[in-house]
Design a protein around this motif. Structure first.
Motif, PDB file in Angstrom:
ATOM      1  N   GLY A 193       0.777  -1.112   0.176  1.00  0.00           N
ATOM      2  CA  GLY A 193      -0.144   0.046   0.049  1.00  0.00           C
ATOM      3  C   GLY A 193       0.855   1.281   0.040  1.00  0.00           C
ATOM      4  O   GLY A 193       0.308   2.346  -0.007  1.00  0.00           O
ATOM      5  N   SER A 194       1.969   1.372   0.064  1.00  0.00           N
ATOM      6  CA  SER A 194       2.914   2.399   0.187  1.00  0.00           C
ATOM      7  C   SER A 194       3.235   2.825  -1.368  1.00  0.00           C
ATOM      8  O   SER A 194       3.154   2.200  -2.365  1.00  0.00           O
ATOM      9  CB  SER A 194       4.267   2.150   0.615  1.00  0.00           C
ATOM     10  OG  SER A 194       5.005   1.125  -0.153  1.00  0.00           O
ATOM     11  N   THR A 195       3.421   4.177  -1.640  1.00  0.00           N
ATOM     12  CA  THR A 195       3.417   4.792  -3.148  1.00  0.00           C
ATOM     13  C   THR A 195       5.069   4.680  -3.312  1.00  0.00           C
ATOM     14  O   THR A 195       6.081   4.746  -2.775  1.00  0.00           O
ATOM     15  CB  THR A 195       3.516   6.076  -2.817  1.00  0.00           C
ATOM     16  OG1 THR A 195       2.139   6.287  -2.514  1.00  0.00           O
ATOM     17  CG2 THR A 195       3.759   6.971  -4.120  1.00  0.00           C
ATOM     18  N   PRO A 196       5.401   4.024  -4.487  1.00  0.00           N
ATOM     19  CA  PRO A 196       6.891   3.627  -5.044  1.00  0.00           C
ATOM     20  C   PRO A 196       7.470   4.889  -5.122  1.00  0.00           C
ATOM     21  O   PRO A 196       6.972   6.007  -5.390  1.00  0.00           O
ATOM     22  CB  PRO A 196       6.686   2.797  -6.013  1.00  0.00           C
ATOM     23  CG  PRO A 196       5.321   3.296  -6.600  1.00  0.00           C
ATOM     24  CD  PRO A 196       4.433   3.475  -5.523  1.00  0.00           C
ATOM     25  N   THR A 197       8.866   4.919  -4.794  1.00  0.00           N
ATOM     26  CA  THR A 197       9.675   5.898  -5.198  1.00  0.00           C
ATOM     27  C   THR A 197      10.171   5.711  -6.796  1.00  0.00           C
ATOM     28  O   THR A 197      10.639   4.609  -7.106  1.00  0.00           O
ATOM     29  CB  THR A 197      10.936   6.101  -4.371  1.00  0.00           C
ATOM     30  OG1 THR A 197      10.358   6.413  -2.991  1.00  0.00           O
ATOM     31  CG2 THR A 197      11.789   7.303  -4.710  1.00  0.00           C
ATOM     32  N   ARG A 205       4.608   3.326 -16.169  1.00  0.00           N
ATOM     33  CA  ARG A 205       3.072   3.359 -17.005  1.00  0.00           C
ATOM     34  C   ARG A 205       2.227   3.822 -16.186  1.00  0.00           C
ATOM     35  O   ARG A 205       2.168   3.743 -14.766  1.00  0.00           O
ATOM     36  CB  ARG A 205       2.662   1.778 -17.699  1.00  0.00           C
ATOM     37  CG  ARG A 205       2.345   0.745 -16.546  1.00  0.00           C
ATOM     38  CD  ARG A 205       1.775  -0.264 -16.868  1.00  0.00           C
ATOM     39  NE  ARG A 205       1.054  -1.167 -15.881  1.00  0.00           N
ATOM     40  CZ  ARG A 205       1.932  -2.002 -15.078  1.00  0.00           C
ATOM     41  NH1 ARG A 205       3.359  -1.946 -15.192  1.00  0.00           N
ATOM     42  NH2 ARG A 205       1.379  -2.558 -14.162  1.00  0.00           N
ATOM     43  N   ASN A 206       1.178   4.752 -16.643  1.00  0.00           N
ATOM     44  CA  ASN A 206       0.263   5.355 -15.588  1.00  0.00           C
ATOM     45  C   ASN A 206      -0.947   4.651 -16.187  1.00  0.00           C
ATOM     46  O   ASN A 206      -1.584   4.534 -17.276  1.00  0.00           O
ATOM     47  CB  ASN A 206       0.064   6.857 -16.214  1.00  0.00           C
ATOM     48  CG  ASN A 206      -0.755   7.486 -15.354  1.00  0.00           C
ATOM     49  OD1 ASN A 206      -1.223   7.208 -14.281  1.00  0.00           O
ATOM     50  ND2 ASN A 206      -1.349   8.807 -15.905  1.00  0.00           N
ATOM     51  N   GLU A 207      -1.632   4.124 -14.882  1.00  0.00           N
ATOM     52  CA  GLU A 207      -2.835   3.666 -14.933  1.00  0.00           C
ATOM     53  C   GLU A 207      -3.978   4.313 -14.416  1.00  0.00           C
ATOM     54  O   GLU A 207      -5.248   3.636 -14.329  1.00  0.00           O
ATOM     55  CB  GLU A 207      -2.835   1.995 -14.011  1.00  0.00           C
ATOM     56  CG  GLU A 207      -1.670   1.353 -14.485  1.00  0.00           C
ATOM     57  CD  GLU A 207      -1.424  -0.076 -13.835  1.00  0.00           C
ATOM     58  OE1 GLU A 207      -2.458  -0.118 -12.616  1.00  0.00           O
ATOM     59  OE2 GLU A 207      -0.964  -1.212 -14.111  1.00  0.00           O
ATOM     60  N   GLN A 213      -2.779  10.301 -10.625  1.00  0.00           N
ATOM     61  CA  GLN A 213      -1.763   9.542 -11.293  1.00  0.00           C
ATOM     62  C   GLN A 213      -1.631   8.173 -10.420  1.00  0.00           C
ATOM     63  O   GLN A 213      -1.667   8.153  -9.255  1.00  0.00           O
ATOM     64  CB  GLN A 213      -0.350  10.204 -11.386  1.00  0.00           C
ATOM     65  CG  GLN A 213      -0.328  11.373 -12.108  1.00  0.00           C
ATOM     66  CD  GLN A 213       1.092  12.048 -12.148  1.00  0.00           C
ATOM     67  OE1 GLN A 213       2.029  11.374 -11.661  1.00  0.00           O
ATOM     68  NE2 GLN A 213       1.119  13.314 -12.601  1.00  0.00           N
ATOM     69  N   ASP A 214      -1.529   7.218 -11.148  1.00  0.00           N
ATOM     70  CA  ASP A 214      -1.238   5.846 -10.777  1.00  0.00           C
ATOM     71  C   ASP A 214       0.012   5.181 -11.455  1.00  0.00           C
ATOM     72  O   ASP A 214      -0.120   4.487 -12.424  1.00  0.00           O
ATOM     73  CB  ASP A 214      -2.478   4.797 -10.698  1.00  0.00           C
ATOM     74  CG  ASP A 214      -2.228   3.592  -9.969  1.00  0.00           C
ATOM     75  OD1 ASP A 214      -1.068   3.479  -9.403  1.00  0.00           O
ATOM     76  OD2 ASP A 214      -2.967   2.647 -10.282  1.00  0.00           O
ATOM     77  N   LEU A 215       1.323   5.680 -11.014  1.00  0.00           N
ATOM     78  CA  LEU A 215       2.199   5.406 -11.860  1.00  0.00           C
ATOM     79  C   LEU A 215       2.975   4.096 -11.441  1.00  0.00           C
ATOM     80  O   LEU A 215       3.367   3.854 -10.268  1.00  0.00           O
ATOM     81  CB  LEU A 215       3.408   6.430 -11.792  1.00  0.00           C
ATOM     82  CG  LEU A 215       2.853   7.684 -12.448  1.00  0.00           C
ATOM     83  CD1 LEU A 215       4.141   8.852 -12.028  1.00  0.00           C
ATOM     84  CD2 LEU A 215       2.652   7.763 -13.726  1.00  0.00           C
ATOM     85  N   LEU A 246       5.257  15.990 -15.833  1.00  0.00           N
ATOM     86  CA  LEU A 246       5.743  16.039 -14.364  1.00  0.00           C
ATOM     87  C   LEU A 246       4.874  14.992 -13.658  1.00  0.00           C
ATOM     88  O   LEU A 246       3.625  14.854 -13.802  1.00  0.00           O
ATOM     89  CB  LEU A 246       5.261  17.384 -13.757  1.00  0.00           C
ATOM     90  CG  LEU A 246       6.115  18.482 -14.433  1.00  0.00           C
ATOM     91  CD1 LEU A 246       5.430  19.930 -13.859  1.00  0.00           C
ATOM     92  CD2 LEU A 246       7.462  18.461 -14.137  1.00  0.00           C
ATOM     93  N   ALA A 247       5.594  14.218 -12.985  1.00  0.00           N
ATOM     94  CA  ALA A 247       5.127  13.017 -11.927  1.00  0.00           C
ATOM     95  C   ALA A 247       4.689  13.608 -10.574  1.00  0.00           C
ATOM     96  O   ALA A 247       5.070  14.880 -10.192  1.00  0.00           O
ATOM     97  CB  ALA A 247       6.102  11.942 -11.695  1.00  0.00           C
ATOM     98  N   ASP A 248       3.558  13.269  -9.993  1.00  0.00           N
ATOM     99  CA  ASP A 248       3.061  13.729  -8.910  1.00  0.00           C
ATOM    100  C   ASP A 248       4.270  13.804  -7.856  1.00  0.00           C
ATOM    101  O   ASP A 248       4.963  12.707  -7.795  1.00  0.00           O
ATOM    102  CB  ASP A 248       1.933  12.949  -8.252  1.00  0.00           C
ATOM    103  CG  ASP A 248       1.243  13.240  -7.403  1.00  0.00           C
ATOM    104  OD1 ASP A 248       1.682  13.506  -6.310  1.00  0.00           O
ATOM    105  OD2 ASP A 248       0.079  13.670  -7.476  1.00  0.00           O
TER     106      ASP A 248
END
Length: 265
Positions: A193-197, A205-207, A213-215, A246-248
């Motif tokens: 459940g953590s956000t990847p770096t 890829r952006n889902e 964003q869901d990268l 730009l990524a979140d």
């Protein structure tokens, strides 16, 4: 009236120095009388019940506190009860003879097998209690048969492995054996459940959409790869190249640094 001669006088009318007749003592060596307060050695019903041998009781040796028999060994038999949020630690101290000790160890361990699991900490404490009783059982079983007690020793009963309570030990073990693989599989499927770096050079890829964003990091050679991380805007005033996205900031190493995403296709 004539006066008798003195006892130690000599002559034909002298008194004998020792009595003559049937009361005369028999000749022989002098035997000293027994000392005061002396008693004959015990015999019959008062003889020691312990035959001579390696297990004959010694002075000051402990006797079983349940039946009084010997030999006995000092020991502590333990039990545990887990009652959801509370626990009970039980113990019974010796000395124990062989039969009383085996009976106590088996009974308290059997009760622990079905009463000791019903609490979060009890799941850990119960195996420790059973291992402690196993060490006590090993000391007690090596004793010789009990003798000389003031009452009959306890019956050892059936071994623990032949009692119904032993089957209850398999229930928590089965649950643990099933729960561990289930947790591993669930973690792999759901993730932590953590956000990847996003490291520089990784492909993603952006889902989701750009507002949400869901990268997901993917192989750069995979057809699903859409963007490549080219740099991070770590210094004030730095910008991405023309055409980059730009990524979140949540994908930055500190949860705030923005990464630049270069389209692959």
């Amino acid at each position: 009236m004539a006066t008798p001669p003195p006892p130690h006088s000599t002559g034909p009318h002298a008194w004998p120095s020792q009595p003559i007749g049937p009361y005369a003592p028999s000749p022989g060596p002098y035997v000293a009388p027994p000392p005061a307060n002396s008693y004959p050695p015990p015999h019959g019903a008062y003889a020691s019940p312990y035959p001579p041998g390696p297990y004959a009781p010694q002075a000051g040796a402990p006797a079983c506190h349940i039946c009084g028999a010997m030999p006995a060994v000092p020991a502590t038999v333990r039990g545990h009860q887990g009652i959801v949020v509370i626990m009970r630690f039980l113990s019974l101290r010796g000395p124990f003879c062989r039969d009383c000790g085996l009976s106590t160890v088996r009974d308290m361990s059997a009760k622990t097998l079905w009463q000791g699991w019903w609490g979060p900490l009890s799941v850990i404490i119960t195996p420790i209690t059973l291992l402690a009783n196993l060490a006590t059982w090993d000391r007690i079983r090596k004793l010789a048969a009990p003798t000389g007690g003031f009452r009959t020793a306890l019956a050892p009963g059936r071994p623990l492995t032949r009692r119904p309570e032993a089957l209850l030990f398999l229930v928590p073990m089965l649950l643990v054996a099933v729960a561990i693989p289930a947790l591993i599989v669930t973690g792999l499927l759901v993730g932590d459940g953590s956000t990847p770096t996003l490291p520089v050079g990784a492909c993603v890829r952006n889902e989701g959409d750009w507002a949400n964003q869901d990268l997901q990091i993917t192989d750069c050679s995979a057809p699903s790869a859409q963007y490549k991380v080219t740099r991070r805007l770590e210094k004030a005033g730095s910008t991405c190249a023309d055409g980059d996205y730009l990524a979140d900031p949540k994908y930055g190493p500190d949860g705030a640094t923005i990464s630049c995403l270069e389209p692959i296709h």
